[in-house]
Design an enzyme around this catalytic site. Structure first.
Site, PDB file in Angstrom:
ATOM      1  N   GLU A 112      12.806  -9.557   1.443  1.00  0.00           N
ATOM      2  CA  GLU A 112      12.020  -8.415   1.933  1.00  0.00           C
ATOM      3  C   GLU A 112      12.823  -7.138   1.692  1.00  0.00           C
ATOM      4  O   GLU A 112      14.004  -7.074   2.035  1.00  0.00           O
ATOM      5  CB  GLU A 112      11.773  -8.615   3.439  1.00  0.00           C
ATOM      6  CG  GLU A 112      11.081  -7.440   4.109  1.00  0.00           C
ATOM      7  CD  GLU A 112      10.946  -7.644   5.625  1.00  0.00           C
ATOM      8  OE1 GLU A 112      11.253  -8.744   6.143  1.00  0.00           O
ATOM      9  OE2 GLU A 112      10.542  -6.677   6.292  1.00  0.00           O
TER      10      GLU A 112
ATOM     11  N   TYR B  23      11.277   8.667   1.245  1.00  0.00           N
ATOM     12  CA  TYR B  23      11.258   7.611   0.223  1.00  0.00           C
ATOM     13  C   TYR B  23      11.960   7.987  -1.080  1.00  0.00           C
ATOM     14  O   TYR B  23      12.069   7.151  -1.977  1.00  0.00           O
ATOM     15  CB  TYR B  23       9.801   7.203  -0.065  1.00  0.00           C
ATOM     16  CG  TYR B  23       9.119   6.626   1.151  1.00  0.00           C
ATOM     17  CD1 TYR B  23       9.555   5.429   1.716  1.00  0.00           C
ATOM     18  CD2 TYR B  23       8.056   7.282   1.764  1.00  0.00           C
ATOM     19  CE1 TYR B  23       8.960   4.905   2.854  1.00  0.00           C
ATOM     20  CE2 TYR B  23       7.441   6.767   2.899  1.00  0.00           C
ATOM     21  CZ  TYR B  23       7.897   5.576   3.431  1.00  0.00           C
ATOM     22  OH  TYR B  23       7.306   5.052   4.546  1.00  0.00           O
TER      23      TYR B  23
ATOM     24  N   ARG C 187       5.179  10.945  -2.464  1.00  0.00           N
ATOM     25  CA  ARG C 187       4.914  10.593  -1.068  1.00  0.00           C
ATOM     26  C   ARG C 187       6.171  10.812  -0.216  1.00  0.00           C
ATOM     27  O   ARG C 187       7.181  10.117  -0.432  1.00  0.00           O
ATOM     28  CB  ARG C 187       4.527   9.113  -1.015  1.00  0.00           C
ATOM     29  CG  ARG C 187       4.363   8.569   0.373  1.00  0.00           C
ATOM     30  CD  ARG C 187       4.312   7.044   0.368  1.00  0.00           C
ATOM     31  NE  ARG C 187       4.078   6.565   1.711  1.00  0.00           N
ATOM     32  CZ  ARG C 187       4.294   5.324   2.099  1.00  0.00           C
ATOM     33  NH1 ARG C 187       4.737   4.416   1.243  1.00  0.00           N
ATOM     34  NH2 ARG C 187       4.083   4.970   3.340  1.00  0.00           N
TER      35      ARG C 187
ATOM     36  N   HIS D  74      12.791  -2.731   1.872  1.00  0.00           N
ATOM     37  CA  HIS D  74      12.202  -1.440   2.243  1.00  0.00           C
ATOM     38  C   HIS D  74      13.104  -0.339   1.713  1.00  0.00           C
ATOM     39  O   HIS D  74      14.333  -0.426   1.852  1.00  0.00           O
ATOM     40  CB  HIS D  74      12.070  -1.298   3.763  1.00  0.00           C
ATOM     41  CG  HIS D  74      11.219  -2.379   4.343  1.00  0.00           C
ATOM     42  ND1 HIS D  74       9.855  -2.388   4.225  1.00  0.00           N
ATOM     43  CD2 HIS D  74      11.556  -3.523   4.986  1.00  0.00           C
ATOM     44  CE1 HIS D  74       9.381  -3.488   4.786  1.00  0.00           C
ATOM     45  NE2 HIS D  74      10.391  -4.197   5.253  1.00  0.00           N
TER      46      HIS D  74
ATOM     47  N   ARG E  55      13.563   4.535  12.180  1.00  0.00           N
ATOM     48  CA  ARG E  55      12.284   5.243  12.218  1.00  0.00           C
ATOM     49  C   ARG E  55      11.483   4.834  13.472  1.00  0.00           C
ATOM     50  O   ARG E  55      12.052   4.331  14.424  1.00  0.00           O
ATOM     51  CB  ARG E  55      11.534   4.976  10.912  1.00  0.00           C
ATOM     52  CG  ARG E  55      12.347   5.438   9.672  1.00  0.00           C
ATOM     53  CD  ARG E  55      11.601   5.184   8.386  1.00  0.00           C
ATOM     54  NE  ARG E  55      10.359   5.968   8.342  1.00  0.00           N
ATOM     55  CZ  ARG E  55       9.369   5.717   7.474  1.00  0.00           C
ATOM     56  NH1 ARG E  55       9.502   4.731   6.588  1.00  0.00           N
ATOM     57  NH2 ARG E  55       8.273   6.450   7.485  1.00  0.00           N
TER      58      ARG E  55
ATOM     59  N   ASN F  44       8.096  -5.722  -1.070  1.00  0.00           N
ATOM     60  CA  ASN F  44       7.997  -4.554  -0.195  1.00  0.00           C
ATOM     61  C   ASN F  44       6.531  -4.475   0.206  1.00  0.00           C
ATOM     62  O   ASN F  44       5.701  -3.913  -0.525  1.00  0.00           O
ATOM     63  CB  ASN F  44       8.451  -3.272  -0.896  1.00  0.00           C
ATOM     64  CG  ASN F  44       8.439  -2.082   0.059  1.00  0.00           C
ATOM     65  OD1 ASN F  44       7.919  -2.177   1.172  1.00  0.00           O
ATOM     66  ND2 ASN F  44       9.008  -0.970  -0.363  1.00  0.00           N
TER      67      ASN F  44
ATOM     68  N   ALA G 231       3.318  -0.951   4.778  1.00  0.00           N
ATOM     69  CA  ALA G 231       2.815  -0.982   6.170  1.00  0.00           C
ATOM     70  C   ALA G 231       2.333  -2.375   6.581  1.00  0.00           C
ATOM     71  O   ALA G 231       2.356  -2.709   7.776  1.00  0.00           O
ATOM     72  CB  ALA G 231       1.699   0.038   6.342  1.00  0.00           C
TER      73      ALA G 231
ATOM     74  N   SER H  44      13.231   2.772   2.843  1.00  0.00           N
ATOM     75  CA  SER H  44      13.776   3.515   3.988  1.00  0.00           C
ATOM     76  C   SER H  44      14.411   2.545   4.984  1.00  0.00           C
ATOM     77  O   SER H  44      14.135   1.341   4.959  1.00  0.00           O
ATOM     78  CB  SER H  44      12.653   4.305   4.673  1.00  0.00           C
ATOM     79  OG  SER H  44      11.694   3.418   5.232  1.00  0.00           O
TER      80      SER H  44
ATOM     81  N   PRO I 190       0.789  -1.221   0.000  1.00  0.00           N
ATOM     82  CA  PRO I 190       0.000   0.000   0.000  1.00  0.00           C
ATOM     83  C   PRO I 190       0.827   1.281   0.000  1.00  0.00           C
ATOM     84  O   PRO I 190       1.873   1.363   0.639  1.00  0.00           O
ATOM     85  CB  PRO I 190      -0.818  -0.098   1.294  1.00  0.00           C
ATOM     86  CG  PRO I 190      -0.083  -1.070   2.149  1.00  0.00           C
ATOM     87  CD  PRO I 190       0.561  -2.038   1.202  1.00  0.00           C
ATOM     88  N   ASN I 191       0.302   2.229  -0.747  1.00  0.00           N
ATOM     89  CA  ASN I 191       0.845   3.599  -0.860  1.00  0.00           C
ATOM     90  C   ASN I 191       2.114   3.698  -1.704  1.00  0.00           C
ATOM     91  O   ASN I 191       2.588   4.805  -1.970  1.00  0.00           O
ATOM     92  CB  ASN I 191       1.085   4.222   0.534  1.00  0.00           C
ATOM     93  CG  ASN I 191      -0.194   4.317   1.330  1.00  0.00           C
ATOM     94  OD1 ASN I 191      -1.164   4.886   0.851  1.00  0.00           O
ATOM     95  ND2 ASN I 191      -0.228   3.732   2.516  1.00  0.00           N
TER      96      ASN I 191
HETATM   97  C1  DQA Z   1       8.363   0.927   3.607  1.00  0.00           C
HETATM   98  C2  DQA Z   1       8.514   1.104   5.123  1.00  0.00           C
HETATM   99  C3  DQA Z   1       7.185   0.866   5.824  1.00  0.00           C
HETATM  100  O1  DQA Z   1       7.339   1.037   7.229  1.00  0.00           O
HETATM  101  C4  DQA Z   1       6.145   1.850   5.343  1.00  0.00           C
HETATM  102  O2  DQA Z   1       4.888   1.589   5.936  1.00  0.00           O
HETATM  103  C5  DQA Z   1       6.035   1.896   3.859  1.00  0.00           C
HETATM  104  C6  DQA Z   1       7.242   1.779   3.046  1.00  0.00           C
HETATM  105  C7  DQA Z   1       9.657   1.291   2.854  1.00  0.00           C
HETATM  106  O3  DQA Z   1       9.777   0.923   1.683  1.00  0.00           O
HETATM  107  O4  DQA Z   1      10.522   1.980   3.411  1.00  0.00           O
HETATM  108  O5  DQA Z   1       4.958   2.116   3.313  1.00  0.00           O
HETATM  109  O6  DQA Z   1       8.094  -0.441   3.345  1.00  0.00           O
END
Ligand code: DQA
Length: 145
Positions: A98, A24, A19, A100, A107, A74, A77, A102, A11-12
């Site tokens: 996996e 990011y 964003r 990410h 964080r 990825n 959340a 960031s 998501p997102n």
């Molecule tokens: C994320 C890190 C997650 O904590 C966050 O909710 C995201 C992006 C990242 O790519 O850094 O949506 O997965």
């Protein structure tokens, strides 16, 4: 199918580029897809690149990756909340890296726990778009030079 890598985004991540760019970066999801396509081509692999904002759809994507070489995930959340995604990885017997963008460990505390990590082969975080390239390189078969 065995020479296919699935890159699955949660998501997102469709909003990448606009964003929270300070977190990011400025690369869009299309830029991430392009980087993954180049990395797969370099290794002679097929790419399936997908994104969804819906947990159940991500479960379906993971089930559909069954029998592939591996999955770069990825889960955004849902990483921090989803037993369903962890179960899907186990049920489909997937080889998952996996990723990410960031550094989740630099964080908020709620980002420090992942339901995915215990069922993943490895984890890459904090390296931005390069994390996807590195994950594809890790999943690619080592071929004799
Ligand atoms: C994320 C890190 C997650 O904590 C966050 O909710 C995201 C992006 C990242 O790519 O850094 O949506 O997965």
């Amino acid at each position: 199918m065995p020479d296919t890598i699935h890159v699955i985004n949660g998501p997102n991540l469709n909003l990448l580029g606009t964003r929270e760019p300070e977190v990011y970066g400025r690369a869009t999801l299309a830029d991430v897809e392009e980087a993954c396509r180049e990395a797969c081509e370099r290794h002679g692999l097929e790419l399936v690149f997908r994104q969804s904002n819906h947990e159940g759809e991500l479960v379906t994507f993971l089930q559909e990756a069954r029998g592939s070489l591996g999955v770069v995930l990825n889960a955004a959340a849902y990483t921090h909340t989803s037993i369903a995604l962890a179960d899907a990885i186990k049920a489909a017997g997937l080889n998952v890296v996996e990723v990410h963008l960031s550094n989740v460990f630099a964080r908020e505390a709620f980002r420090h726990h992942s339901y995915i990590s215990p069922v993943a082969r490895g984890v890459i975080c904090g390296l931005g778009i390069d994390g996807y390239r590195l994950a594809i390189g890790a999943l690619a078969p080592r071929r004799a030079m």
